[in-house]
Scaffold this motif. Structure first.
Motif, PDB file in Angstrom:
ATOM      1  N   ALA A  82       0.767  -1.139   0.014  1.00 17.95           N
ATOM      2  CA  ALA A  82      -0.147   0.113   0.130  1.00 17.95           C
ATOM      3  C   ALA A  82       0.823   1.352  -0.076  1.00 17.95           C
ATOM      4  CB  ALA A  82      -0.974  -0.004   1.188  1.00 17.95           C
ATOM      5  N   ALA A  83       1.881   1.321   0.714  1.00 19.29           N
ATOM      6  CA  ALA A  83       2.706   2.613   1.065  1.00 19.29           C
ATOM      7  C   ALA A  83       3.561   2.471  -0.396  1.00 19.29           C
ATOM      8  CB  ALA A  83       3.905   2.237   2.062  1.00 19.29           C
ATOM      9  N   ASN A  84       4.145   1.774  -1.123  1.00 18.26           N
ATOM     10  CA  ASN A  84       4.412   1.576  -2.437  1.00 18.26           C
ATOM     11  C   ASN A  84       3.571   2.362  -3.562  1.00 18.26           C
ATOM     12  OD1 ASN A  84       6.930   0.737  -1.486  1.00 18.26           O
ATOM     13  ND2 ASN A  84       6.781  -1.311  -2.002  1.00 18.26           N
ATOM     14  N   LEU A  85       2.263   1.737  -3.303  1.00 21.44           N
ATOM     15  CA  LEU A  85       1.417   2.172  -4.365  1.00 21.44           C
ATOM     16  C   LEU A  85       0.933   3.673  -4.199  1.00 21.44           C
ATOM     17  CD1 LEU A  85      -0.514   1.563  -6.432  1.00 21.44           C
ATOM     18  CD2 LEU A  85      -2.006   0.692  -5.170  1.00 21.44           C
ATOM     19  N   LEU A  86       0.733   3.837  -3.018  1.00 19.84           N
ATOM     20  CA  LEU A  86       0.568   5.422  -2.656  1.00 19.84           C
ATOM     21  C   LEU A  86       1.641   6.394  -2.873  1.00 19.84           C
ATOM     22  CD1 LEU A  86      -1.242   5.473   0.845  1.00 19.84           C
ATOM     23  CD2 LEU A  86      -2.260   6.266  -1.176  1.00 19.84           C
ATOM     24  N   GLN A  87       2.992   6.012  -2.908  1.00 18.30           N
ATOM     25  CA  GLN A  87       4.090   6.697  -3.210  1.00 18.30           C
ATOM     26  C   GLN A  87       3.944   7.030  -4.773  1.00 18.30           C
ATOM     27  OE1 GLN A  87       6.220   8.863  -1.449  1.00 18.30           O
ATOM     28  NE2 GLN A  87       7.023   9.113  -3.655  1.00 18.30           N
ATOM     29  N   SER A  88       3.774   5.800  -5.477  1.00 18.05           N
ATOM     30  CA  SER A  88       3.401   5.785  -7.052  1.00 18.05           C
ATOM     31  C   SER A  88       2.443   6.765  -7.518  1.00 18.05           C
ATOM     32  CB  SER A  88       3.541   4.643  -7.668  1.00 18.05           C
ATOM     33  OG  SER A  88       2.114   4.081  -7.384  1.00 18.05           O
ATOM     34  N   LEU A  89       1.552   7.153  -6.703  1.00 22.56           N
ATOM     35  CA  LEU A  89       0.353   8.257  -6.900  1.00 22.56           C
ATOM     36  C   LEU A  89       0.533   9.476  -6.275  1.00 22.56           C
ATOM     37  CD1 LEU A  89      -2.579   5.248  -6.237  1.00 22.56           C
ATOM     38  CD2 LEU A  89      -1.915   6.224  -8.342  1.00 22.56           C
ATOM     39  N   SER A  90       1.812   9.789  -5.822  1.00 22.94           N
ATOM     40  CA  SER A  90       1.763  10.994  -5.069  1.00 22.94           C
ATOM     41  C   SER A  90       1.832  12.101  -6.552  1.00 22.94           C
ATOM     42  CB  SER A  90       3.042  11.122  -4.455  1.00 22.94           C
ATOM     43  OG  SER A  90       4.168  11.015  -4.994  1.00 22.94           O
ATOM     44  N   GLU A  91       1.358  13.459  -6.029  1.00 21.66           N
ATOM     45  CA  GLU A  91       1.609  14.523  -6.998  1.00 21.66           C
ATOM     46  C   GLU A  91       2.814  14.643  -7.721  1.00 21.66           C
ATOM     47  OE1 GLU A  91       0.887  19.404  -7.288  1.00 21.66           O
ATOM     48  OE2 GLU A  91       0.037  18.240  -5.351  1.00 21.66           O
ATOM     49  N   GLU A  92       3.860  14.481  -6.989  1.00 16.95           N
ATOM     50  CA  GLU A  92       5.205  14.331  -7.479  1.00 16.95           C
ATOM     51  C   GLU A  92       5.493  13.227  -8.507  1.00 16.95           C
ATOM     52  OE1 GLU A  92       4.668  14.458  -4.395  1.00 16.95           O
ATOM     53  OE2 GLU A  92       5.111  16.315  -3.753  1.00 16.95           O
ATOM     54  N   SER A  93       5.277  12.110  -8.237  1.00 16.65           N
ATOM     55  CA  SER A  93       5.412  10.796  -9.052  1.00 16.65           C
ATOM     56  C   SER A  93       4.629  10.894 -10.359  1.00 16.65           C
ATOM     57  CB  SER A  93       5.101   9.481  -8.383  1.00 16.65           C
ATOM     58  OG  SER A  93       5.973   9.403  -7.440  1.00 16.65           O
ATOM     59  N   VAL A  94       3.222  11.306 -10.209  1.00 13.13           N
ATOM     60  CA  VAL A  94       2.512  11.698 -11.387  1.00 13.13           C
ATOM     61  C   VAL A  94       3.065  12.563 -12.448  1.00 13.13           C
ATOM     62  CG1 VAL A  94       0.040  12.095 -12.241  1.00 13.13           C
ATOM     63  CG2 VAL A  94       0.300  10.733 -10.062  1.00 13.13           C
TER      64      VAL A  94
ATOM     65  N   ILE B  44      -7.386   3.052   4.041  1.00 12.04           N
ATOM     66  CA  ILE B  44      -6.324   2.923   3.127  1.00 12.04           C
ATOM     67  C   ILE B  44      -6.720   2.682   1.765  1.00 12.04           C
ATOM     68  CG2 ILE B  44      -3.936   2.416   2.437  1.00 12.04           C
ATOM     69  CD1 ILE B  44      -4.076   4.109   4.792  1.00 12.04           C
ATOM     70  N   ALA B  45      -7.359   1.505   1.652  1.00 13.28           N
ATOM     71  CA  ALA B  45      -7.818   1.269   0.386  1.00 13.28           C
ATOM     72  C   ALA B  45      -8.862   2.155  -0.310  1.00 13.28           C
ATOM     73  CB  ALA B  45      -8.561  -0.165   0.515  1.00 13.28           C
ATOM     74  N   THR B  46      -9.798   2.791   0.488  1.00 17.25           N
ATOM     75  CA  THR B  46     -10.807   3.766  -0.019  1.00 17.25           C
ATOM     76  C   THR B  46      -9.951   5.032  -0.350  1.00 17.25           C
ATOM     77  OG1 THR B  46     -12.285   2.927   1.731  1.00 17.25           O
ATOM     78  CG2 THR B  46     -12.692   5.094   0.855  1.00 17.25           C
ATOM     79  N   PHE B  47      -8.887   5.439   0.244  1.00 15.81           N
ATOM     80  CA  PHE B  47      -8.092   6.728  -0.314  1.00 15.81           C
ATOM     81  C   PHE B  47      -7.225   6.193  -1.511  1.00 15.81           C
ATOM     82  CE2 PHE B  47      -3.950   8.884   0.255  1.00 15.81           C
ATOM     83  CZ  PHE B  47      -4.423  10.341  -0.176  1.00 15.81           C
ATOM     84  N   ILE B  48      -6.750   5.147  -1.682  1.00 12.55           N
ATOM     85  CA  ILE B  48      -5.968   4.602  -2.743  1.00 12.55           C
ATOM     86  C   ILE B  48      -7.077   4.641  -3.802  1.00 12.55           C
ATOM     87  CG2 ILE B  48      -4.723   2.799  -4.054  1.00 12.55           C
ATOM     88  CD1 ILE B  48      -3.492   2.013  -1.383  1.00 12.55           C
ATOM     89  N   HIS B  49      -8.083   4.160  -3.912  1.00 15.70           N
ATOM     90  CA  HIS B  49      -9.250   4.106  -4.927  1.00 15.70           C
ATOM     91  C   HIS B  49      -9.501   5.659  -5.392  1.00 15.70           C
ATOM     92  CE1 HIS B  49     -13.218   4.533  -6.329  1.00 15.70           C
ATOM     93  NE2 HIS B  49     -13.004   3.280  -7.031  1.00 15.70           N
TER      94      HIS B  49
END
Length: 251
Positions: free
Chosen positions: A34-46, A212-217
């Motif tokens: 979850a942490a890795n996925l969220l990092q990849s979805l950060s504003e900077e990464s996108v 966390i799943a709700t937020f990642i979605h």
């Protein structure tokens, strides 16, 4: 935490919450995903993905030239990762004694109808994620220290058995040193168990993972559109072209 009962979940009194013990290591791996996925979805990464990586000559020449198709490939990757994460949370939920956490797939399938604002979700999720990451890090340390403890115990047992076989004293300096090391290692393990996931209840952790799943979605929806879903993503166009997408790290 979202109200699961409003999604058609079972109601009832919460069961006694058991400590997760050895399951802590599996849950720590799920938290890391979850942490890795969220990092990849950060504003900077996108932003890096859209402005630098995808338009680069290397990606355009070796993978695909159409930016829209490239973004579709990336979005499908994120949705696949999200689906894997959700399946693990669903499995942990089904292991809970409290039936409220059973069949979480039904809840996840209705996330698009959630009316909680993204801003509200972000504030809650960031605090929850940081807490879980800290617990997962301590759990990783615990894993290694448990292996060290096992080695100390086996070394000590072999030494004692050898001394008994030779009918020698069990109070020698070497034995005392091993006992001291063993005592210290047991204390280290006890302390790490208190700081890690080991003594947490499964219900408590599943609740946090659902948040966390709700937020990642929401994050995937914000970055790539609202067709998130939990099923396998469509076949990638990069596969049809015969070009390899796996040679690039996107985020």
């Amino acid at each position: 935490m979202r109200n699961l009962n409003s999604r058609g979940f079972m109601t009832g009194m919460a069961s006694r919450q058991d400590k997760i013990s050895i399951l802590a290591f599996e849950i720590a791996n799920t938290i890391t995903k979850a942490a890795n996925l969220l990092q990849s979805l950060s504003e900077e990464s996108v932003e890096y993905l859209n402005r630098e990586l995808l338009p680069s000559k290397g990606v355009q020449q070796l993978v695909y030239t159409n930016m829209k198709d490239l973004l579709t490939i990336v979005a499908n990757d994120k949705r696949e990762d999200f689906a894997v994460f959700c399946r693990e949370v669903i499995r942990f939920g089904d292991m809970c004694k409290d039936p409220q956490w059973h069949n979480l797939g039904r809840y996840f399938s209705k996330l698009d109808m959630d009316t909680v604002t993204h801003k509200q979700l972000r504030a809650e999720a960031e605090m929850t994620m940081q807490e879980l990451i800290t617990l997962a890090q301590h759990t990783s340390e615990l894993y290694h220290e448990l292996h060290a403890l096992d080695k100390f115990e086996k070394d000590y047992q072999r030494k004692i058995e050898a001394l008994i076989f030779l009918k020698l004293s069990l109070e020698g300096e070497h034995v005392m040193m091993l006992e001291s090391e063993l005592k210290h290692q047991r204390k280290t393990v006890r302390n790490l168990k208190k700081k890690s996931l080991w003594f947490k209840s499964l219900e408590e952790l599943v609740e946090k993972l659902v948040d966390i799943a709700t937020f990642i979605h929401k994050e995937i929806s914000e970055a790539y559109g609202y067709d998130v879903g939990l099923t396998s993503s469509p076949r990638r166009k990069s596969e049809n072209t015969g070009r390899s997408w796996s040679c690039f790290t996107l985020c």
